[in-house]
Design an enzyme around this catalytic site. Sequence first.
Site, mmCIF file in Angstrom:
data_model
loop_
_atom_site.group_PDB
_atom_site.id
_atom_site.type_symbol
_atom_site.label_atom_id
_atom_site.label_comp_id
_atom_site.label_asym_id
_atom_site.label_seq_id
_atom_site.Cartn_x
_atom_site.Cartn_y
_atom_site.Cartn_z
ATOM 1 C CG ASP A 13 -1.631 -1.207 1.405
ATOM 2 O OD1 ASP A 13 -2.084 -2.400 -0.204
ATOM 3 O OD2 ASP A 13 -1.541 -1.648 2.280
ATOM 4 C CE LYS A 16 2.824 -2.045 -4.111
ATOM 5 N NZ LYS A 16 2.606 -2.136 -2.592
ATOM 6 N N GLY A 40 -4.336 -4.184 -3.960
ATOM 7 C CA GLY A 40 -5.004 -2.631 -4.863
ATOM 8 C C GLY A 40 -4.270 -1.752 -5.244
ATOM 9 C CG HIS A 41 -2.843 -0.927 -8.112
ATOM 10 N ND1 HIS A 41 -1.383 -1.165 -6.979
ATOM 11 C CD2 HIS A 41 -2.650 -2.169 -8.527
ATOM 12 C CE1 HIS A 41 -0.546 -1.895 -7.318
ATOM 13 N NE2 HIS A 41 -1.403 -2.583 -8.623
ATOM 14 C CD GLN A 248 0.068 -8.610 -3.029
ATOM 15 O OE1 GLN A 248 1.258 -9.383 -3.763
ATOM 16 N NE2 GLN A 248 -0.878 -8.614 -3.105
#
Length: 450
Positions: A13, A16, A40-41, A248
């Site tokens: 988180d 990225k 999750g982005h 991750q």
Amino acid sequence: MPGIAIIGAQWGDEGKGKVTDLLAEHAEMIVRFQGGNNAGHTIVRDGEEFKFHLIPSGILYADKTCMIGNGVVLDPRILLGEIDGLRRRGVDVGNLKISANAHLIMPYHVLLDTAGEVKLGKLSLGTTRRGIGPCYADKALRLGIRVQDLLDEKILRTKIRTALEPKQQALRELSVQRRKLRKEAGEGAAPRSEQAIEDAPDPRLDLHTMTEEYVSYGHRLEPHIADTARLCWDALDAGRTVIFEGAQATLLDLDHGTYPFVTSSNPIAGAATVGAGIGPADIDEVWGVAKAYATRVGAGPFPTELGDAVGRHMVERGHEYGTTTGRERRCGWIDLVALRYAVRLNRMSALAITKLDVLSGLETLRLAVRYRSREGAVLDRFPYHQSILHGVEPEYEEMPGFESDIGECRTEGDLPRQARDFLAYIADFVGVPIRLAGVGPGREQSVMLN
Ligand code: IMP
């Protein structure tokens, strides 16, 4: 500089997605090489927010090829949901390619993930319950179902049957557990941990139903299925820039992270070779992404964790709630012992420090520069022994904070001196330049340095 890996330098988180989105402007191709929809982005473009779990962050550029590499574990239901969502918002997904060798998350993987966590009780890892661990386990056991299997119903059915067979016992236990929980729920509310099983998706474990469902996914995904490794080689050999996008992060790495409180893949730069099908020499640069503080979701050691008002400040100012599960993230000061470990492990050539704006308003900034063990030993290096790591106390360097809102800063000179000193201290300590600082969620809220 054709091959660039973008890697999480902490516990995930770090932002990225935003860094990938920015660098993607100069790339031809963006490849995800590990993980699944546990990631999750969030990307904010012209005030519009996009959340992705599987689709690489470059998808918002019409002229870039976005690839899901062989190292990814892919839940086709989730991927198709993302494709449909993007289409509804007018984003063309014709340039999305999926490796025929990527493994598929099946309904039983999701159920077994949840059941495993419930069984562990207090010792649970806090997984995202998306079936990641069981899917990678099947891959290693050679019981996995791959994307290419979707294209042949007979093979698919045989493979699902074979994969289900050794799981019958666990799945039977699960249905007994479910019945028991339902019965208990009738007599009173089920405890929260057990509620998760009730909340898990329907079993859909019938061989025929599952095969039909996955064949239909295959029909829809077929135009995207490709030999992604070869596409990568062609781009690299032509001198084009390819971004290898990690999900991750380093401290969640299966081999080098805080095992067992890790994910089931290798999010480090070296794994881009395996997960995308390229050679080590194809990676020219490794960019690490770290927040100006630190966060972690799920269980496991976190030496600089804060349980005080400063921690709350980070949660609230930083909106520290998971993109995938909505869980509140644990927050703490930046840990330079862990960051230096991540820099070396990935041989990072540059760092991007995100969410610097979240620190504004804090009178004093702290950076962990060494640990002290339970026995009083001073540790300058990240300890490899879990029992030691669990017991360490961090020791901090203190620096003056900055008051002003930095969301409008666009150049290094716009940043307050204290913020510049803070960044310079980090770069000096870990030995790599900071090339980008994030000062807000927007794509334009970025300061390029050096
Ligand atoms: P899994 O990857 O769902 O098996 O979860 C294993 C551990 O990795 C848990 O502590 C999760 O919270 C953590 N994790 C997995 N994906 C992410 C991510 O994208 N960001 C942060 N933590 C993650």
